[in-house]
Write a protein that holds these residues in place. Structure first.
Motif, short mmCIF file in Angstrom:
data_model
loop_
_atom_site.label_atom_id
_atom_site.label_comp_id
_atom_site.label_asym_id
_atom_site.label_seq_id
_atom_site.Cartn_x
_atom_site.Cartn_y
_atom_site.Cartn_z
N ASN A 166 -3.64 -2.03 -6.32
CA ASN A 166 -2.18 -1.48 -6.25
C ASN A 166 -0.90 -2.40 -6.20
O ASN A 166 -0.38 -3.91 -5.48
CB ASN A 166 -2.45 -0.69 -4.89
N VAL A 167 0.33 -2.62 -6.06
CA VAL A 167 1.29 -3.65 -7.14
C VAL A 167 2.84 -2.78 -6.73
O VAL A 167 2.96 -1.69 -7.98
CB VAL A 167 1.13 -4.44 -7.66
N ASP A 168 3.61 -2.89 -5.13
CA ASP A 168 4.57 -2.18 -5.75
C ASP A 168 5.98 -3.09 -6.07
O ASP A 168 5.79 -4.32 -5.70
CB ASP A 168 4.92 -2.19 -4.03
N LEU A 199 9.96 -2.87 -8.43
CA LEU A 199 11.21 -2.17 -8.63
C LEU A 199 11.41 -2.36 -9.97
O LEU A 199 10.85 -2.73 -11.10
CB LEU A 199 12.38 -2.81 -8.10
N VAL A 200 11.82 -1.19 -10.26
CA VAL A 200 12.04 -0.73 -12.15
C VAL A 200 12.84 -2.06 -12.83
O VAL A 200 13.52 -2.57 -12.22
CB VAL A 200 13.01 0.40 -12.41
N GLY A 201 12.14 -1.75 -14.08
CA GLY A 201 12.74 -3.37 -14.87
C GLY A 201 11.99 -4.75 -14.08
O GLY A 201 11.42 -5.52 -15.09
N ASP A 202 10.64 -4.93 -13.61
CA ASP A 202 10.24 -6.18 -13.11
C ASP A 202 8.85 -5.48 -14.56
O ASP A 202 8.21 -4.10 -14.67
CB ASP A 202 9.56 -5.54 -11.76
N THR A 203 7.82 -6.54 -14.29
CA THR A 203 7.23 -6.55 -15.05
C THR A 203 5.18 -7.15 -14.77
O THR A 203 5.92 -8.21 -13.72
CB THR A 203 7.05 -8.02 -16.28
N ILE A 204 4.77 -6.18 -14.81
CA ILE A 204 3.44 -6.90 -14.27
C ILE A 204 2.68 -7.49 -15.78
O ILE A 204 2.20 -7.17 -17.04
CB ILE A 204 2.58 -5.83 -13.88
N ILE A 205 1.73 -9.25 -15.70
CA ILE A 205 1.34 -9.56 -16.03
C ILE A 205 -0.51 -9.54 -15.39
O ILE A 205 -0.98 -10.28 -14.27
CB ILE A 205 1.20 -10.81 -16.41
N VAL A 212 6.38 2.23 -8.44
CA VAL A 212 7.74 1.82 -9.01
C VAL A 212 8.40 2.54 -8.51
O VAL A 212 9.23 3.55 -8.93
CB VAL A 212 7.92 1.77 -10.53
N THR A 213 9.68 1.29 -7.98
CA THR A 213 10.88 2.12 -7.14
C THR A 213 11.75 1.54 -7.51
O THR A 213 11.99 0.19 -8.11
CB THR A 213 10.48 1.96 -5.49
N GLU A 214 13.78 2.47 -7.06
CA GLU A 214 14.32 1.89 -7.95
C GLU A 214 15.05 1.47 -6.42
O GLU A 214 15.27 1.92 -5.52
CB GLU A 214 15.27 2.68 -8.77
N GLY A 215 15.69 0.39 -6.58
CA GLY A 215 16.79 0.07 -5.40
C GLY A 215 16.26 -1.12 -4.61
O GLY A 215 15.35 -1.87 -4.70
N TYR A 216 16.08 -0.70 -3.18
CA TYR A 216 15.35 -2.22 -1.71
C TYR A 216 14.05 -1.21 -1.95
O TYR A 216 13.56 -0.43 -1.80
CB TYR A 216 15.96 -1.26 -0.83
N SER A 217 13.64 -2.83 -2.10
CA SER A 217 12.04 -2.60 -1.03
C SER A 217 12.15 -1.50 0.48
O SER A 217 12.71 -2.36 0.55
CB SER A 217 11.29 -3.90 -1.55
#
Length: 262
Positions: A49-51, A53-59, A120-125
């Motif tokens: 499980n990984v938190d 933000l919108v626009g981030d990429t997981i490899i 995936v969330t938008e804005g602040y952690s």
């Protein structure tokens, strides 16, 4: 000087958009009895499980000796066709950029015990439920922040009127400025800030309604942030205070009755 400092600090999460996080598939993951099947380089977790933000990429990187897939969906219902790596072998990788908020479960088609979720969330952690483990447990808040690393394990010291956060994970950019949003009922006052046991002066504090907003310049290897105010989560909330007052009144009445009786 204060204005110049503020101008260097990002006021939105855009500066951290398109951040990349690695999730490694460890050796032996094809065995259902393996101790873990994923390892996130963001925070070291092994849940899959990984938190982000919108626009981030997981490899996802395959460090196993067997081939795997990273397929969106859940085992009981099958693939949902959002993303699919197809089969990729040892030493290979698969990446996906998340452009919308939501929870994205995934698993390996060949080894269905290997599953996880990208949130995936938008804005602040967010650091959730800060203050819940102190006082009466009724006054707690989700703490929002914008930073290139993670804040975790908040600890409140009621005697010192302070909140501490551990700073963990690898830096995801070369900008090490933190924006931290603290509700005034969680901590309030003119703050004093310590980083790794040393008092610092290179920060700014502003107010937006009930929020205290801090802009703090940190070092790439900073490990502990401590904020000292004039008040922290109250020891007694409104309900607890009513119970306390009622108990005191009851004791006084009983005391008076005892005196009358004797």
């Amino acid at each position: 000087m204060a204005i110049a400092f503020l101008l260097t600090i990002p006021l939105s999460s855009e500066i951290f958009a398109q951040t990349t996080y690695d999730v490694n598939i460890p050796t032996g993951a094809a065995n259902p009895n393996a101790p873990f099947f994923w390892q996130s380089e963001k925070d070291g977790s092994t849940t899959g499980n990984v938190d982000i933000l919108v626009g981030d990429t997981i490899i996802w990187k395959n460090a196993d000796s067997a081939a795997h897939t990273v397929t969106s969906g859940i085992v009981s219902e099958g693939p949902d066709d959002i993303f699919d790596s197809n089969l990729f072998g040892p030493g290979k990788s698969f990446s996906y950029t998340f452009t919308e908020t939501g929870d994205y479960p995934y698993y390996c088609l060949l080894h269905p015990w290997m599953d996880g979720t990208i949130l995936v969330t938008e804005g602040y952690s967010i650091v959730p439920n800060v203050g819940k483990l102190v006082g009466n447990g009724e006054t707690y808040f989700d703490v929002e922040y914008d930073f290139n690393r993670l804040l975790a394990n908040p600890e409140i010291n009621e005697d010192e009127k302070s909140i501490s956060f551990e700073i963990i994970g690898d830096a995801q950019s070369d900008i090490h400025d933190l924006e931290l949003r603290l509700h005034s009922e969680l901590i309030d006052g003119n703050f004093v800030i310590w980083i790794d046991g040393e008092k610092i002066s290179n920060f700014e504090q502003t107010k937006d309604g009930d929020l205290n907003i801090l802009y703090v310049s940190l070092e790439p290897d900073s490990e502990l942030l401590t904020i000292i105010g004039t008040s922290v989560v109250p020891e007694f909330g409104s309900l607890s205070m009513m119970i306390l007052v009622t108990s005191i009144i009851s004791m006084l009445i009983l005391s008076q009755k005892s005196k009358i009786k004797f």
